[in-house]
Design a protein around this motif. Structure first.
Motif, short mmCIF file in Angstrom:
data_model
loop_
_atom_site.label_atom_id
_atom_site.label_comp_id
_atom_site.label_asym_id
_atom_site.label_seq_id
_atom_site.Cartn_x
_atom_site.Cartn_y
_atom_site.Cartn_z
N SER A 70 -3.21 1.17 7.35
CA SER A 70 -1.84 1.18 6.84
C SER A 70 -1.33 2.63 6.79
N LEU A 71 -0.05 2.75 6.58
CA LEU A 71 0.54 4.08 6.43
C LEU A 71 -0.03 4.79 5.21
N ALA A 72 -0.23 4.05 4.13
CA ALA A 72 -0.80 4.65 2.91
C ALA A 72 -2.22 5.16 3.17
N GLU A 73 -3.02 4.39 3.88
CA GLU A 73 -4.37 4.84 4.20
C GLU A 73 -4.32 6.05 5.13
N ALA A 74 -3.41 6.04 6.08
CA ALA A 74 -3.26 7.19 6.99
C ALA A 74 -2.90 8.45 6.22
#
Length: 109
Positions: A70-74
């Motif tokens: 996800s963007l948050a994980e990235a």
């Protein structure tokens, strides 16, 4: 389970002449940790490739292409980079997709 997404982060030294005048002892230590961190992420299958331009002036930058769910994980992966976390590099995150990857890709050092 969905296939991981690809991302790219671009890093630029916060001290523009860092590669011109040379790294301080502290910067050398942080950059060694940065490199080891990226090697570990590559071994773990997260980082696909990382490198930097071969210019030493203010136009120099590095990129890291990696996988995240996800963007948050990235964002978390990018922020965990010691060069970013310790303020040596500015960063910018982009969703990314490798369109062509050579089967015979090998790093020539």
């Amino acid at each position: 389970m969905a296939e991981p997404l690809q991302f790219l982060y671009r890093i630029v030294p916060t001290r523009a002449d860092m590669l011109v005048t040379g790294l301080t002892e502290h910067e050398m230590q942080v950059m060694a940790t940065h490199f080891a961190h990226l090697q570990k992420l590559a071994a773990d299958g997260v980082v696909l490739m990382a490198g930097r331009t071969l210019v030493a002036g203010p136009e120099t930058f590095g990129i890291v292409v990696f996988l995240a769910s996800s963007l948050a994980e990235a964002e978390a992966v990018m922020r965990s980079d010691p060069a970013i976390a310790q303020g040596l590099m500015h960063c910018e995150l982009f969703p990314y997709r490798v369109a062509v990857w050579a089967d015979a890709f090998r790093l020539n050092t």
